[in-house]
Structure formats: C-alpha cells, structure tokens
Design a protein around this motif. Structure first.
Motif, mmCIF file in Angstrom:
data_model
loop_
_atom_site.group_PDB
_atom_site.id
_atom_site.type_symbol
_atom_site.label_atom_id
_atom_site.label_comp_id
_atom_site.label_asym_id
_atom_site.label_seq_id
_atom_site.Cartn_x
_atom_site.Cartn_y
_atom_site.Cartn_z
ATOM 1 N N VAL A 355 0.959 -1.147 0.168
ATOM 2 C CA VAL A 355 0.105 -0.161 -0.054
ATOM 3 C C VAL A 355 0.925 1.426 -0.011
ATOM 4 C CG1 VAL A 355 -1.704 1.305 1.249
ATOM 5 C CG2 VAL A 355 -1.904 -1.072 1.088
ATOM 6 N N THR A 356 0.767 2.200 -0.809
ATOM 7 C CA THR A 356 1.308 3.487 -1.035
ATOM 8 C C THR A 356 0.258 4.258 -1.000
ATOM 9 O OG1 THR A 356 3.224 2.468 -2.124
ATOM 10 C CG2 THR A 356 2.833 4.788 -2.365
ATOM 11 N N PHE A 357 0.271 5.678 -0.499
ATOM 12 C CA PHE A 357 -0.685 6.504 -0.290
ATOM 13 C C PHE A 357 -0.204 7.939 -0.172
ATOM 14 C CE2 PHE A 357 -3.515 8.846 2.568
ATOM 15 C CZ PHE A 357 -4.718 8.915 1.748
ATOM 16 N N LEU A 366 2.919 7.187 2.883
ATOM 17 C CA LEU A 366 2.900 5.692 3.189
ATOM 18 C C LEU A 366 3.660 5.338 1.815
ATOM 19 C CD1 LEU A 366 -0.482 4.536 4.575
ATOM 20 C CD2 LEU A 366 1.784 4.849 5.937
ATOM 21 N N LYS A 367 4.554 4.233 2.203
ATOM 22 C CA LYS A 367 5.387 3.600 1.000
ATOM 23 C C LYS A 367 5.519 2.125 1.092
ATOM 24 C CE LYS A 367 7.968 7.870 1.059
ATOM 25 N NZ LYS A 367 9.511 8.642 1.549
ATOM 26 N N HIS A 368 4.636 1.536 0.096
ATOM 27 C CA HIS A 368 4.990 -0.145 0.268
ATOM 28 C C HIS A 368 4.755 -0.758 1.466
ATOM 29 C CE1 HIS A 368 6.517 0.946 -3.865
ATOM 30 N NE2 HIS A 368 7.345 1.822 -3.402
ATOM 31 N N ILE A 369 3.552 -0.552 2.039
ATOM 32 C CA ILE A 369 3.216 -1.225 3.312
ATOM 33 C C ILE A 369 2.671 -2.514 3.152
ATOM 34 C CG2 ILE A 369 1.774 -0.806 5.563
ATOM 35 C CD1 ILE A 369 4.189 1.197 5.180
ATOM 36 N N SER A 370 3.261 -3.493 3.724
ATOM 37 C CA SER A 370 2.795 -4.595 3.746
ATOM 38 C C SER A 370 2.841 -5.517 4.957
ATOM 39 C CB SER A 370 3.476 -5.656 2.595
ATOM 40 O OG SER A 370 3.283 -5.126 1.277
ATOM 41 N N SER A 391 -2.241 7.322 9.280
ATOM 42 C CA SER A 391 -2.441 6.906 7.719
ATOM 43 C C SER A 391 -2.876 5.622 7.708
ATOM 44 C CB SER A 391 -1.403 7.272 6.897
ATOM 45 O OG SER A 391 -1.108 8.687 7.042
ATOM 46 N N ILE A 392 -2.253 4.590 8.051
ATOM 47 C CA ILE A 392 -2.550 3.208 8.200
ATOM 48 C C ILE A 392 -4.130 3.212 8.805
ATOM 49 C CG2 ILE A 392 -2.146 0.929 9.013
ATOM 50 C CD1 ILE A 392 0.975 1.587 8.610
ATOM 51 N N ILE A 393 -4.183 3.663 9.732
ATOM 52 C CA ILE A 393 -5.522 3.519 10.498
ATOM 53 C C ILE A 393 -6.691 4.210 9.540
ATOM 54 C CG2 ILE A 393 -7.086 4.224 12.601
ATOM 55 C CD1 ILE A 393 -5.061 2.134 13.189
ATOM 56 N N ASN A 394 -6.321 5.399 9.072
ATOM 57 C CA ASN A 394 -7.435 6.025 8.141
ATOM 58 C C ASN A 394 -7.954 5.213 6.822
ATOM 59 O OD1 ASN A 394 -7.650 8.308 9.782
ATOM 60 N ND2 ASN A 394 -5.784 9.571 8.695
#
Length: 597
Positions: A355-357, A366-370, A391-394
């Motif tokens: 996930v990138t946002f 957020l950059k390449h969250i796994s 941001s992960i929570i959002n």
C-alpha cells in the motif's frame, strides 16, 4: 480565497434552472399561487382604465348619472379589494413554498456533508461550511420569497400596462416601448457589475465564520498563549474587507437602482407630455387618456424599480446558489462499497499488500506497506510523529480511497464491504474522544437502538466506566454537554471504550487510546484493554511502548515505511530504532544508548 472567488462551476442560466427545478415538488401549490398572482395583477391593471372612463365619459362632460357611477365606483373598489386580498394570499403562498424549498436544500446540503470524505474536510474550514449551510441557503430563500414573485408580478404588470397603453393609444404605446432597450441594458450592466461584488461579499462572510469558528473552538489555547490580539487583528482585517465589499454594493445600488432608473422615467414622462402637447395644437386632448398614460407610466416604472431592487437579492442568491451547488456537486465523497458484493467480516484477518498513499497526490506518506494481522492477534504501530501510523488507520477505516496497493479483510478487498458492515465490525477508539450532546447512555448507545439499557451498562462495566458513572447524580441519564466538556479526558475515554464494546466488534482499532488517561485510570484501562483484545484482531497505535509490550507483532514506521518488525523482545535485541525509542522513554541518555550498542 482566490480559488473560492474563481470557482464558478455553473453558468447563470444553469443555476437559475436548477433553483427553479425545486418547484416541481410543489407543482399544484405553485400553480395556484401564480394564478392568484395573475388575478391580483390584472385587477391592478384595470384600475386606471376604470378611472379613465370616469374622467372622459362623466367628469369632463359633467354628466353624473347615479346608477352608472355607482357601478364604476363598485368596480373600482372591487378591483382594489381583489388586488389587496389576492396579493396577500400570493405572498403567503410563495413564502410557504420558499420555506419548504429551503428546508429541502438545507437537508440536502447537510446530508451531502455527512457523506463527504475526510480529504474534503482536510481542505475546507468548518466555518465556511457553516456559512454555506446557513447564510447561503437563507439568501436562496429570498430568491423564492421576494425575487421570484416580484419578477413575475412586475413582468405581468408591465405586459398588462402595455396592453392598456395600446388599447388607449397605439402611437404613444410605441413611443413608451422605445424605453425598454435602455432599461434592459441598465439591468444587464448592473447584473455584470454586482455579481463580482456579491461574490466577494459571500466569500468574506464565509471567512468571517471560519475565523469565528476557529476562535471559539480554540479559546482555551488562545487565552493560554495570549493570542487574543492577533486573532482580533485577523478578524478585524477580514471584517474590514467584508465592509468594503458591502460599501461597493451600496455605491453601485445608489447609482444604478435609483438615479439611472429615475432618469429613464423622466425621459418617458417628457415624451408623453410632449406627445400630448404637440397633439393639443390640432386636436382636443382627452384628460382621461392623459391621466391613464401618466398613471400607467408611474405604474410601469414601479415594477421596473422593484425588479432593479430585487436584482440585488437576485445576485446574492445566484452567488449563494453557486456556492451551495458547488458543495452539492463536490466529488470528494467518502469511499463507498464497489460492486454488488455482500462481503462480511467473520474472522478479522487483515492484510496490507504493498500500500502506497498520498494525501495531496504529490508526497507519499505511506510507501509499500505490507503486513498481516491474523485473527485474534494484536499488531502495534510505533514511530515518530509523521511516520504514517494514523494514515494506516485512516485507510483501514476507509476514510480515504486506496490508490496503490490493496487492503483485505478475510481475503476480501476493503472495497467489497458495505459501510454498515465495516462500522459495525471495526471498533475505533481515538485519542480525542468526541462526545455528543445528550446523556451518558446515549453516548454509549449512539443511534443503535437495538442496544438495550442492559447492554449499555454491561459495556460500561466491562471497561470499568461504571465506577464513575454510578457516582454521577443521574448516573446513565447524566446530561452530556457539547464535546463532553463537563467530564475529564479520562472519563470521556472510558465512555468511548464502552461505546466501542457495546458494538461487540470483530476488529479493534486503538489510536493512542490511553494517551489522555491519567496513571491511576490507565491501570484499570489496561486490564479492560486486555479483555477487549481477547478474541479480536487489534491494530494499536501507541507512543508509550510499555502499553504494547505484549503485542504479537510490532511494526516500526519511519517516514512512511516499515523499517522494523517483530515482537518487543526481538526488536530490543536488534538494537535498531525501536531499541532507541524504548531507551529514551525509560530515561536513558544518548551516551548510554550508544554504549548499549
């Protein structure tokens, strides 16, 4: 401000048609109101003709038969009685229709705001929204109440007057008709000039509301930091700009509405008098016709003046309507379910896949969250401010759309779930607990009427909130003021815990849930949290690392990336960023941290 000033998503014609389209919900009432209006206007137009007959046929030849004169008097009085009665009824009718339409628009705007995404609120001041929902819709109301009926009334009146003029003398009627192009040009120039002024006025009023809202919300901080003078100067500057815009409109109205229209009226009066004066050299002038024409001229410019004056309200309503419709057409809505899937949260397995946002479309937060959170596990997110934890929570709560990568719950993409399913199955506890006006039980139950009083009390007991609730004068019926100002931050947090547990969620999201709780209350809450997490997948943000030592997995974020992951003991052994954060929180100096390596 410039963006708001230049934002004209609708042409004037589109805005008018859209405003008038609301009348379709009141077709019958509107039709009756217009019929009554036409009847009242017709009675007004016939009055001078009755008076002309009296002057030319009876007064000038000094012929006074009783019966015809009584009939003329009855007709004259009857016409004015009908005009007064029907005008009263049409005003009431249009007022009622207008209030109903404005009520519809306000509910429509409020409903739209409820479905806008957080991205919209990140970019729009709250006071500006309040101004659109209240001030702008109130201005739109004036369009229906005064402008619409006045323009229709005046237009019908002018048509009737010209009909009467042509009936009396066709040549003179054509002469008076020559004045119309001048009046139409005058209206067009006024509308062009006033639209810019009123747009500035509405924007400045919106900014005043925004500044006022900001000041009221942050009053404690303003007083504590002695910012009264700065806020007063900023408010005064915006207020001064608003005043200057209003003064410009006053100057324009003084020039265009009275002086210019009166000049055209004088030209028309001179034309009529000159016509009768020249005609008197060769023919006898009928006093009744002269009276009727001058009376018609007065009556003709009376609706012209009314229309010109209503153009002020019309322009304000048009600008306000542009702002309201701009809000209604805003595409920054909250993400919704896509497709016809009936996905349900059953186990609570959460997966973030690459996930990138970005909030602004330029800088990735957020950059390449796994990562994967298995059912019943607790995954803790730690990191410095701005590392991307919230941001992960959002994204997990679907407050923002996922642009790159994917988030899955029980193998289904997040977009497959309905809002109802997500909000029912994911319990969210924020650092700043928001309380609604009502009572304690209402704030735990919210609008979920299926939650019984027993379940409300059970949820409060589960998180040990009952210990302070039972000490309140009215216990669960204790009133809660705006934002729960009469409760301590710890009490508000306990109520938010109870609110979450009353829903019995499958997934628990804790965003600094213990940050606003004192040490004594925290011990009780930690026990409650331990029970809350049992059997639930938990995503927890924590600055105090001591509160998440028992987490199954800890993700360490730095500048939007996961730089470390593991259990508390595994991360301490690595001696990386988590180790440094832990040492600093436990009072170690920078030298000791270095030596620990």
């Amino acid at each position: 401000m410039n963006e708001e000033l230049n934002q004209e998503s609708h042409s004037g014609r589109q805005v008018i048609w859209r405003l008038l389209s609301y009348l379709k919900f009141f077709k019958k009432k509107t039709l009756i109101a217009f019929i009554v209006l036409l009847t009242a206007t017709g009675a007004d137009v016939l009055g001078p003709i009755v008076m002309k007959i009296f002057i030319d046929d009876y007064l000038t030849p000094r012929f006074f038969p009783v019966r015809p004169l009584m009939l003329l008097a009855a007709a004259f009085i009857g016409l004015y009685a009908v005009s007064a009665l029907f005008n009263y009824y049409q005003v009431i009718s249009f007022q009622r229709i207008a209030l109903n339409i404005v009520q519809m628009i306000r509910v429509e705007v409020f409903s739209k705001v409820q479905h806008l995404g957080l991205r919209f609120f990140d970019q729009t001041p709250g006071g500006s929204l309040v101004s659109r929902i209240t001030n702008d819709t109130e201005t739109i109301k004036d369009l229906y109440v005064t402008v619409l009926s006045t323009i229709v009334n005046s237009t019908v009146m002018m048509i009737g007057i010209f009909t009467g003029m042509f009936f009396l003398d066709m040549r003179l009627a054509f002469i008076c008709l020559l004045l119309m192009p001048f009046l139409l040009v005058l209206m067009w120039v006024y509308r062009k000039l006033s639209s810019k002024i009123y747009r500035v006025t509405r924007v400045k009023l919106s900014q005043l509301n925004a500044k006022l809202n900001e000041s009221l919300q942050g009053m404690s901080m303003i007083q504590a930091m002695r910012q009264e003078k700065r806020l007063r100067n900023e408010f005064g500057h915006i207020n001064s700009e608003h005043k200057m815009a209003l003064l410009q409109s006053v100057r324009l109205n003084s020039l265009m509405l009275r002086s210019a229209v009166y000049s055209v009226y004088l030209i028309g009066l001179m034309m009529i008098l000159s016509f009768f004066g020249i005609q008197s050299f060769d023919h006898v002038v009928k006093i009744g016709v002269l009276y009727a024409f001058i009376n018609y001229l007065d009556r003709f410019f009376d609706p012209i003046n009314q229309i010109m004056q209503q153009l002020t309200i019309f322009q304000q309503a048009m600008v306000s309507a542009e702002r309201v419709f701009g809000l209604l057409d805003d595409h920054r809505t909250a993400p919704v379910q896509e497709g016809n899937l009936n996905a349900a949260v059953r186990e609570g397995r959460i997966e973030f896949k690459d996930v990138t946002f970005s909030y602004d479309g330029q800088t990735d937060v957020l950059k390449h969250i796994s990562f994967t959170a298995n059912p019943g596990e607790t995954v803790a997110l730690v990191g410095h401010t701005g590392s991307g934890k919230s941001s992960i929570i959002n994204l997990l709560m679907r407050f923002y759309p996922i642009e790159r990568g994917g988030i899955y719950i029980d193998g289904e993409p997040l977009t497959a779930f309905s809002d109802q399913e997500l909000r029912r199955r994911i319990g969210l506890v924020l650092q700043d607990s928001f309380m609604f006006v009502g009572n304690v039980a209402d704030n735990i139950r919210l609008s979920h009427h299926q939650i019984t009083d027993e379940q409300v009390k059970a949820a409060a007991e589960f998180v040990q909130a009952d210990q302070f609730i039972n000490k309140l004068p009215h216990q669960y019926h204790e009133p809660v003021g705006e934002r729960g100002a009469t409760f301590s931050s710890g009490q508000r947090q306990l109520l938010s815990f109870a609110r979450t547990m009353a829903q019995n969620p499958k997934i628990l999201v804790l965003d600094e849930a213990t940050a606003s709780v004192d040490t004594e209350t925290e011990e009780a809450i930690q026990e409650a949290l331990s029970k809350m997490r049992r059997g639930r997948t938990t995503i927890a943000i924590a600055h105090r690392l001591s509160t998440i030592q028992d987490a199954d997995q800890i993700l360490v974020l730095h500048r939007g990336e996961i730089v470390e992951r593991g259990t508390h003991q595994e991360l301490l052994k690595k001696g990386g960023l988590y180790y440094k954060m832990y040492q600093l929180q436990h009072g170690k100096t920078g030298d000791k941290v270095s030596s620990a390596h």
